[in-house]
Structure formats: C-alpha cells, structure tokens
Enzyme design. Structure first.
Site, PDB file in Angstrom:
ATOM      1  N   MET A 174       0.824  -1.205   0.000  1.00  0.00           N
ATOM      2  CA  MET A 174       0.000   0.000   0.000  1.00  0.00           C
ATOM      3  C   MET A 174       0.861   1.260   0.000  1.00  0.00           C
ATOM      4  SD  MET A 174      -3.351  -0.762   0.187  1.00  0.00           S
ATOM      5  CE  MET A 174      -2.954  -1.795  -1.191  1.00  0.00           C
ATOM      6  N   TYR A 270       4.899  -3.835  12.286  1.00  0.00           N
ATOM      7  CA  TYR A 270       5.802  -2.738  12.657  1.00  0.00           C
ATOM      8  C   TYR A 270       7.083  -3.303  13.260  1.00  0.00           C
ATOM      9  CZ  TYR A 270       6.667   2.149  14.089  1.00  0.00           C
ATOM     10  OH  TYR A 270       7.159   3.424  14.228  1.00  0.00           O
ATOM     11  N   CYS A 407      -9.111   3.942 -11.580  1.00  0.00           N
ATOM     12  CA  CYS A 407      -9.394   5.382 -11.554  1.00  0.00           C
ATOM     13  C   CYS A 407     -10.639   5.614 -10.719  1.00  0.00           C
ATOM     14  CB  CYS A 407      -9.540   5.969 -12.954  1.00  0.00           C
ATOM     15  SG  CYS A 407     -11.067   5.560 -13.789  1.00  0.00           S
TER      16      CYS A 407
END
EC number: 4.2.1.49
Length: 552
Positions: A174, A270, A407
């Site tokens: 991402m 993390y 889009c």
C-alpha cells in the site's frame, strides 16, 4: 504457517479451466493475488498489509481452486476466513462466491483473540483486497494516494507540490504508492522503510527513483531537487521511529508529513526501534508480548515526532494505519491532534459516490487495458483531472500480474463505463472478459472510525450497518463475488468493510447485472453521506435521482 515455494500465475487467454467466465474470473484473480509480481510473500499466501492473505493455508487454497474448477453456473461457493466451507445451489444471477473474512463478535474483536484462532487454524486476516481476490499490486492504491496528495497541494500549496518536501514511511504493497503519487504531483519525497526488499521492489517497478542508506544523502538530494522545483522520490533505509526524532533534533521540518507503515499490526507489521529485521523476527517468535510492547513504544515516539513537526508548520495527517490510536492508548493524549486523510482530503469525493474503481484484463493482454484507457479519455473528456491521471498512469505505471487500471469514478459514471466495457467484450474489441472491482476503501462500503468514517458530521463514525447493507444489496443485484471483512487497514476491532467484483463477459445477462451493481454500489456511498448530513451528498442524490425516503 507452512511456506510453499511454488510460482502461481493466473492463466491468460480465452481457454477456460472452469465451467464459466465468472468462475474463471474468480480463479484467475485468486491466482493473480499470489503472483510473485503482485504478492508481498506468496510462499506464505500473504498478499499485502502485514499478514493479509488470499487463503487460510495451502490446503484451503488448493481446495478453493478445485471448487472453482467444478463450480456450476447456478451454484455459490462459501468461503469462511480463507477456507471453502460449502457449495450451495443458487441461481445464475447470484454471486458465484461469497466470502467472510476475519469477522469476530465485537467483545472478542482484538488481535489477541484473533491470534489464538489463527494459531488453531480457524481464521485468517483478509485485509481488504487480499482475502477478496481483487488486489492488483501497488497501482490499486496509487490513484487514491495521488488524489490525496493532490488535494493537499490544492488546499495548502497552491495546487502543486512543486518545491515541497514530503516525509513518509512504509513502502509495502500500500505505502509503496506514495513516492510516485508525490512525484506525479510535482513534489520531492523521502520515504523510509526498514526493509531493503520493499524499497528495491518499488524502484524495480518504477514507483521510487533512488535508494540510500544515508540520511545525509537523502536530505542533500531532497534539498537540491526542492530548490530546483523538480520531483524526485528517495527511498531511505531506516526506522521511522528513529529518523523522525532525529530530524526534530536537527530542527528539520518537511512541508508534508504522513505515514503508511504497517502500524495496524504491532506484531507482524511494525519493527521496533533498535532491531534488524532478523532480530525482530526472532523476538516475534520467542516473546510476542514483549515485541508488541516495544512496537507500541516505538510508534508513540514516531507519533510524537509527527506532532512536533506539525507544531512547527508541517501539514501532517494520518494515512489510515491506526498509528494515532496506538500512541493514544500508550498515553499520548494529543495523538489525534493531526487529522486522518479522509476527513482532511477525500470525503467530498465520497459524497459524490466516487471511489477507487478498478478493472483487470483476464486475457493478460495489455492492449485490452489500453483500449479501455481510450474509453475513459473519450467518454469523460470533460474531467481533465481524471484524463490527466489516465495519461500519467499509461506512461508511468508498470503492470503487476494481469494488466489492470484504476481510476476514481462516481455515481452514474461507473455504470456507464461498465456498460461500454461489456459491449466491447461482446463485439470482440476486447479479447476476453474484464473483471471490474474496487477497494473496500470506498464511499459506502466501510465503517472505520479512525479512517474512512473518521469525524462524520453526525457522529456516526462507528455505525457498521452500512458495509453490511452494501454487501447485501450487491449480492442480490448479482455481483460476481461479494466479501465482508473485519480489521482491514486499521487492524482488529477498528473496521468492518465490504467488497464486490463484477465480471463483464459480454452477455446480456452480465449487462443487466453490471447496470444494477454499478448503480447500487456507489449509490450506497451517496446514501450513507446523505444520512450523515452532507450537503454535497444531498445535491448529488437529487441531481442523480437516488431514491432516499427521508431525504430533506
């Protein structure tokens, strides 16, 4: 989780492995999610987002593949957290697959309980498009990221990021869209990641321009390009929770600050300060509780530095990974002083039923996508911003796996585009059917109080009826597969969301399904925002004729 080294790649062309194009589409998109060009860790079935998987385990994956190959066109396969659990007789207009991933009763909706179940082989984390088989690589989030930085530029920098420096972290599936999204808007960006492989991957796919292990070099290059008002993206190897405080100490304040590390998962996402990837993996295995605590402490330092930069004038926003919540829970009471990206930049688009609409060429032929690009440029020529996006994407975006495009289209636009695509398949202009889908991050399909539904006008941030209604209406309207997930983006306990995919196979039946689904799906976004009291949504509903019984 058993690791299996095998290269999975979706079949191309028009030869079917299944009993119909809708089943074939589901099979190819599942396999495409695990293509090495697409997935972050395909050997573990991990597509993106820490541990976002396409199937629960390899046995389940193989069973799903076998089920899709034999599934009739009047049957529906049910998938529970990545495991195929039933095939029922339904009807031809029903979804071929229904998926429910990672859903927990609210009192038990936390990482600890999820991990207990995962350890027993009873559940998997589906993220958003990992477990719903419509991930298309980093392009999938690119236009949304481009729109976000574009809106930040319009609000704060006169319409362009030229001559500005953005500081961010996280270059996974991402976050990897950030460098290109910033440079597409004309800016300079330093993007930090602890994993060299992630930076290398973004450079290889042309999402990031250069790599460095030196903060000095990153700053020198950034300042040089900032002064020249030329764009460049710099991938910096390091830990954001160390680098941001160091920049604060040096009194260096970027123009724009955000973060897309996998902070939604303190255990698997993390990396705590002071640990290499190898050391972190060892600690994660040996003492997960200590690992989580160290992660949370590092995140708190990370957020503290972001707040300091904000106080010194940086435009600072949360990019939807729940890092503020972790810092707040750790005692940082002003963690929410900087806003999330949706209320700051994206909500007006949601009010118009706009969101990240995507389509994939099942043929595997890039020409099919280029032909659909021409449709956008022709049919939506009055939308210069959208057409600019398509032109830039054509030049700068490298396909991962099956060729695809994304889009942001709104209410009315999606159905119009879907109709045209289906006609192009029917008349042979496109060489095979097209899969049309979207992210779960959409205007009417998610409840996520720290992200998509943060700071709703009427205080309805946590109301989770909307994604359920979205999944229900898309199912009855004939979407090809529909999914309901928990915890995507922000982690366990913080979100519920729904996805849909519809196949344009050129048939008249598909045309009717497309019309229904691509109207009701964005329609739910308009309805949800009308209900919350947004004037722009009311205007959109009235203009487009959306039937809302109690709308004033």
């Amino acid at each position: 989780m058993e690791k299996v080294k095998q290269t999975i790649r979706a079949p191309r062309g028009t030869e079917l492995q299944t009993k119909g194009w809708v089943q074939e589409a589901a099979l190819r998109m599942l396999m495409n999610n695990l293509d090495p060009e697409v997935a972050e860790k395909p050997e573990e079935l991990v597509v993106y987002g820490g541990i976002g998987r396409a199937a629960r385990n390899w046995e389940s994956y193989n069973a799903i593949v076998d089920s899709l190959k034999t599934l009739e066109s009047d049957e529906t396969l049910l998938v529970q957290s990545g495991k195929p659990v039933a095939i029922f007789k339904s009807h031809e207009d029903a979804p071929r697959v229904l998926l429910a991933n990672s859903n927990l009763v609210p009192k038990w909706a936390n990482w600890d309980h999820f991990r207990e179940l995962e350890k027993k082989g009873l559940m998997m984390y589906g993220q958003m498009t990992a477990g719903s088989w419509i991930y298309i690589g980093t392009q999938g989030i690119l236009q949304g990221t481009y729109e976000t930085f574009g809106e930040a530029a319009r609000q704060h920098f006169g319409g362009s990021l030229k001559g500005t420096l953005t500081l961010t972290a996280g270059l996974g599936g991402m976050g990897g869209a950030q460098p290109l999204a910033v440079t597409m808007n004309g800016g300079v960006v330093i993007a930090i990641d602890v994993d060299k492989r992630s930076i290398d991957r973004r450079i290889e796919k042309r999402y990031c321009d250069m790599y460095t292990e030196s903060l000095e070099e990153a700053l020198t290059v950034a300042n040089e390009y900032k002064e020249k008002k030329e764009p460049i993206s710099i991938g910096l190897l390091g830990n954001a929770a160390e680098i941001l405080p160091e920049l604060v100490k040096r009194n260096i304040t970027p123009d724009l600050v955000t973060d897309q590390t996998s902070a939604h998962d303190p255990l698997n996402g993390y990396i705590p300060v002071g640990y290499t990837l190898e050391e972190a993996a060892k600690l994660r295995e040996e003492d997960p509780e200590r690992y989580v605590q160290l992660s949370k402490e590092s995140m708190t330092k990370h957020v503290e530095a972001m707040l300091t930069m904000q106080a010194k004038g940086a435009i600072t926003f949360d990019y939807g990974n729940n890092i503020r919540q972790v810092a707040f829970d750790e005692g940082l009471k002003n963690a929410f002083d900087f806003p999330g990206f949706v209320p700051a930049f994206i909500r007006p688009l949601f009010c118009e039923g706009k969101g990240p609409f995507r389509w994939v060429a099942l043929s595997g032929d890039p020409e099919d996508i280029y032909k659909t690009d021409e449709v956008i440029l022709r049919e939506f020529a009055d939308n210069e911003h959208l057409c600019n996006w398509i032109r830039m994407a054509r030049q700068q975006v490298e396909f991962q796996g099956l060729p695809s495009r994304i889009c942001w289209l709104g209410y009315g636009e999606r159905a119009k585009f879907g109709r045209i695509i289906n006609e192009m398949v029917a008349n042979g202009e496109l060489s095979a059917p097209i899969v049309i889908g979207r992210d779960h991050l959409d205007c009417g399909s998610v409840a996520s109080p720290n992200r998509e539904t943060e700071a709703m006008k009427d205080g309805s941030d946590a109301v989770a009826d909307w994604p359920i209604l979205n999944a229900l209406i898309n199912s009855v309207n004939g979407a090809s597969w529909v999914s309901v997930h928990h915890g995507g983006g922000v982690g366990m306990g913080y979100s519920l969301h729904a996805g849909m995919v519809i196949v344009a196979d050129g048939t008249e039946a598909a045309a009717k399904r497309i019309e229904r689904v691509l109207t009701s799906d964005p329609g739910m976004g308009v309805v949800r925002h009308v209900d919350a009291g947004y004037d722009l949504a009311v205007e959109t509903a009235k203009e487009k004729g959306v039937n809302i019984p109690m709308m004033k």
